[in-house]
Design an enzyme around this catalytic site. Structure first.
Site, short mmCIF file in Angstrom:
data_model
loop_
_atom_site.label_atom_id
_atom_site.label_comp_id
_atom_site.label_asym_id
_atom_site.label_seq_id
_atom_site.Cartn_x
_atom_site.Cartn_y
_atom_site.Cartn_z
N GLN B 126 -3.47 11.93 4.09
CA GLN B 126 -4.65 10.88 3.68
C GLN B 126 -5.08 10.01 4.95
O GLN B 126 -4.33 9.26 5.42
CB GLN B 126 -4.07 10.00 2.69
CG GLN B 126 -5.02 9.05 2.09
CD GLN B 126 -4.73 8.05 1.07
OE1 GLN B 126 -3.61 7.47 1.57
NE2 GLN B 126 -5.29 7.83 0.08
N GLY B 127 -6.54 10.32 5.28
CA GLY B 127 -6.69 9.59 6.39
C GLY B 127 -7.79 8.48 5.71
O GLY B 127 -9.21 8.63 5.82
N TYR B 128 -7.18 7.47 5.10
CA TYR B 128 -8.01 6.20 4.86
C TYR B 128 -8.05 5.07 5.51
O TYR B 128 -8.85 4.47 5.97
CB TYR B 128 -7.37 5.90 3.28
CG TYR B 128 -8.14 6.78 2.11
CD1 TYR B 128 -8.60 7.90 2.27
CD2 TYR B 128 -8.32 5.68 0.81
CE1 TYR B 128 -9.04 8.28 1.03
CE2 TYR B 128 -8.59 6.66 -0.56
CZ TYR B 128 -9.41 7.87 -0.17
OH TYR B 128 -10.02 8.42 -1.12
N GLU B 244 -4.12 7.96 -8.04
CA GLU B 244 -3.05 7.43 -7.26
C GLU B 244 -2.18 6.40 -8.22
O GLU B 244 -0.84 6.31 -7.96
CB GLU B 244 -3.19 6.75 -5.96
CG GLU B 244 -2.15 6.50 -5.00
CD GLU B 244 -2.39 5.76 -3.65
OE1 GLU B 244 -1.85 5.80 -2.77
OE2 GLU B 244 -3.68 5.42 -3.73
N GLU B 385 -1.25 -8.29 -3.36
CA GLU B 385 -2.00 -9.73 -3.15
C GLU B 385 -3.56 -8.94 -3.82
O GLU B 385 -4.31 -9.83 -4.50
CB GLU B 385 -2.47 -10.10 -1.97
CG GLU B 385 -1.33 -10.83 -1.29
CD GLU B 385 0.06 -10.14 -1.05
OE1 GLU B 385 0.08 -8.85 -0.70
OE2 GLU B 385 1.16 -10.54 -1.39
#
Lengths: 377, 398
Positions: B126-128, B244, B385
């Site tokens: 995953q390239g987030y 996810e 958070e």
């Protein structure tokens, strides 16, 4: 009431802080961590020359200080920088036991310790003893001209570097009796004593020590036969103070790193320190560190008091430090986010070292129970 | 109100149990129990076993080769798998990219990539995240500039989990600087073998290189690798994140961790008695177990709503927060349970195939590493958070 340092202690603190800031860079520390010796001979010598090791011993033992506040001062500074050098093991525990129990001949080594030329390790804990100090299964059997030791010692910190190990063994009594425990000074290369060495989390090295028909002469005994327990618990109290002060220094540094990070790291267009949710949490961290500081002061002031008073402070301080440390580690990593999880960033080392402090000299739960026994029940 | 599974659900659970008994290799269970790290081959072995059964993609529709289970069935499956200490299914291709391609990909993309994911031909990562972007995904800066039939990609991704094993990466890239930061993001599929890509491991505090940095230096990507429309990537990314977040509570992992903790506490001695008989420690275990019992039911309430067709919203944020707190507490208790033997740094003993004998009892070796590694649970996938922010906005309307 006066919480200021004396002039002498202030000078020692200033000097030590300056020295460590120069000598103990993160690079230097990484090099030390990779080395099985777990210390840099240069820095160790530097600390000795500054009188840092001497400050951990009383004047009658060849040092020049040795009170609780001296121990606290030195180890808070070492904690701040995340130092991994096994000063607790060589000086506070090993040197301390020899100072209290040793014959004049045995005490000769203290001078070398203070000068930075000797390393010691105390082999007391065993695989099944957990944190119970009287639980000793290792045996020492008296023969014609000495003793024969058999048993196993667990997580003997600094053993890989120590020329001499101070080993506890039972000369009489049942497995958990306080009476009947004896101490022996045994050179590391003695036949029958084998060390399996390994690194420990947060820096430093330890060993599992196996004693298989280890013969030692009568002169190896430290103190009177079967009567070592009081000295062991007294030195454990001083070592607990040292490690609690080290924890305090580590906490201060994690707080500073986190505070700086909250001011500089931007998300959603603003420094994350502008988010109240994080501000309040760092405020809680600060409050708990001040509590930890007061707890360390309490223990420093009572570490050489009579055992019933001393041990209430040992347990109160170690329990509080354990809880505060977990809060500071976990909040420090969480507020840093991903960067706090990385090995390369300074926080990782400080956090690991601080976490491991709960696993020596009794953890939070153990000292909760001790405190209940001593002060509540 | 009926807290029990239906007969059909019980029959399904028994089928899953029988499959696990017959097909889950012992060596994978042992590794999972001892906390040794799984290799690429281990994951692929397990994926292939599940795929042969048709169970590798529980959430995919049948037409794409999935099991098309409803939320309750998926829950039962995941619960049984984690209880049995089965390796987790690597989610990047199966739970993240798969659903995005099914919803937004072209026919060609679906026909080419989806079977390859099931067959194990491709390992996706995953390239987030980017340095400086973290949970603020809209601020991605890696650029993709159109040049004829290609995009030219430049920039850096980070926290790329298991990227060292991957031959493909799906990326959020910036294709426009106009408008709000959420606009101008596109969803691009990139072959990791393309010249100009460099993968560098990041060692985490437990000593493992689980995540990586991925650098893009004038990387040429064919335009047909764009998913959906240019500048609409944010919509797809958000869709992916909702997928996810299924099984986000990690009830199964928590249950497995709790059983392991209790086993250790029965074996460890404190003051000459089993640690589990120590009232203080027992109370701490009890507290987390009670919390876990309630969270399991909260999880089932959400699962049951989802099975009835309601998409989980901010409830998944509650489950993420509570689930990670519970799992982290179990990790902390396990570290405490092993006492002084939490101290040895046992990285080599935890490598697969290592002959290094652990220092102390075998169950002690992974305790500290797992405690440290799972600090990530409350940071990744949208930090706790961020999740609290979602709750305050979506439910409390503050």
């Amino acid at each position: 009431m006066n919480f200021d340092l004396t002039d002498e202690r202030q000078m020692l603190q200033d000097g030590l802080r300056r020295y460590l800031a120069d000598a103990y860079t993160a690079e230097a520390r990484k090099k030390i961590e990779d080395d099985e010796a777990a210390f840099s001979p240069d820095i160790w010598t530097g600390l000795a020359e500054m009188g840092v090791i001497g400050a951990l011993f009383r004047e009658e033992d060849g040092g020049f200080a040795g009170e609780g506040f001296d121990i606290a001062l030195v180890f808070e500074e070492l904690g701040r920088i995340g130092a991994v050098d096994p000063l607790i093991d060589t000086a506070v525990l090993g040197g301390g036991l020899i100072a209290v129990l040793g014959t004049d001949a045995q005490k000769d080594v203290i001078e070398t310790v203070i000068a930075g030329g000797a390393h010691l390790a105390v082999a007391h804990g065993e695989p099944s003893s957990r944190f119970d100090m009287p639980r000793v299964e290792t045996t020492a059997t008296k023969g014609a001209d000495g003793y024969t030791l058999n048993g196993r010692k667990a997580i003997v910190v600094n053993a890989p570097s120590a020329e001499n190990l101070i080993v506890s063994a039972r000369t009489s009594g049942d497995i958990a009796d306080t009476d009947g425990i004896s101490l022996f000074i045994i050179p590391a290369d003695t036949d029958g004593m084998t060390l399996r060495s390994y690194p420990i989390v947060g820096g430093g090295h330890a060993a599992e020590v196996t004693l298989s028909d280890v013969s030692v002469p009568n002169e190896a005994m430290l103190g009177a036969e079967g009567a070592a327990y009081d000295a062991i618990s007294a030195m454990n109290a001083r070592a607990t103070l040292a490690i609690c002060a080290e924890a305090l220094g580590l906490m201060e540094s994690i707080k500073t790193l986190t505070n700086d990070y909250l001011k500089t790291r931007k998300q959603f267009g603003v420094p994350i320190g502008k988010f109240q949710a994080l501000q309040h949490r760092l405020a809680d961290v600060l409050i708990e560190i001040e509590q930890a500081r007061s707890a360390v002061i309490n223990l420093a002031g009572h570490v050489d008091a009579e055992p019933s008073v001393r041990d209430v402070h040992v347990s109160a301080t170690k329990n509080l430090i354990g809880l505060a440390a977990r809060l500071v580690v976990e909040e420090g990593i969480q507020m840093h986010g991903g960067i706090g999880m990385t090995n390369e960033y300074e926080l990782g080392h400080l956090a690991k070292r601080l976490t491991m402090i709960d696993h020596r000299f009794g953890d939070t739960d153990y000292h909760m129970e001790q405190f209940i026994k001593l002060a509540v029940a | 109100m009926d807290l029990n599974y239906t007969e059909a659900e019980i029959a399904f659970r028994d089928e899953v149990r029988a499959f696990i008994k017959a097909k889950l290799p012992d060596h994978l269970v042992d590794q999972s129990k001892l906390g040794t790290s799984l290799t690429k081959a281990d994951y692929e072995e397990w994926h292939a076993i599940l795929n042969a059964q048709g169970w590798l993609a529980p959430n995919w529709p049948k037409e794409f080769g999935g099991a098309a289970w409803n939320a309750v069935e998926r829950h039962i499956f995941e619960d049984e798998m984690t209880k049995a200490n089965a390796p987790r299914v690597v989610p990047f291709g199966l739970s993240m990219l798969g659903p995005v391609l099914q919803a937004f990909g072209s026919k060609e993309q679906q026909d080419y990539y989806l079977p390859r994911i099931l067959n194990g031909d491709d390992w996706w990562c995953q390239g987030y995240s980017e340095p400086g972007a973290g949970s603020d995904l809209a601020s991605v800066r890696t650029s993709a500039v159109r040049d004829g039939d290609h995009y030219i990609v430049n920039g850096q991704k980070t926290w790329t989990t298991l990227g060292q094993y991957a031959n493909k990466i799906f990326c959020l890239v910036r294709t426009s600087k106009e408008g709000k930061p959420q606009q101008g993001i596109s969803f691009l599929l990139i072959d990791m073998d393309t010249p100009g890509i460099e993968v560098r491991p990041i060692v985490l505090i437990d000593g493992t290189p689980e995540v990586n940095e991925v650098f893009f230096d004038n990387v040429k990507v064919p335009v047909e690798n764009l998913v959906g429309e240019e500048n609409k990537g944010w919509t797809y990314a958000k869709y992916l994140l909702t997928h996810e977040r299924t099984n986000i509570a990690g009830v199964g992992f928590a249950n497995a961790g709790l059983q392991n903790l209790k086993r250790i506490a029965r074996l460890e001695q404190s003051g000459g008695r089993p640690l589990i008989e120590n009232p203080h420690f027992a109370a701490r275990i009890a507290r987390v177990e009670m919390d876990l019992m309630a969270m399991s039911t909260t999880n089932l309430r959400v699962v049951s709503q989802a099975a009835a067709g309601q998409a989980p919203g901010a409830e998944s944020s509650m489950l993420k927060i509570k689930g990670t707190i519970i799992r982290q507490e179990i990790n902390a208790l396990t570290r405490n349970a092993v006492g002084p033997y939490a101290m040895p740094f046992a990285s080599e003993a935890l490598d697969e195939g290592s002959n290094e004998e652990p220092v102390g009892p075998d169950y002690a070796a992974p305790a500290t590493a797992q405690y440290l590694n799972n600090r990530k649970l409350s940071i990744f996938g949208g930090s706790n958070e961020i999740q609290r922010g979602i709750i305050t906005k979506a439910i409390l309307e503050l």
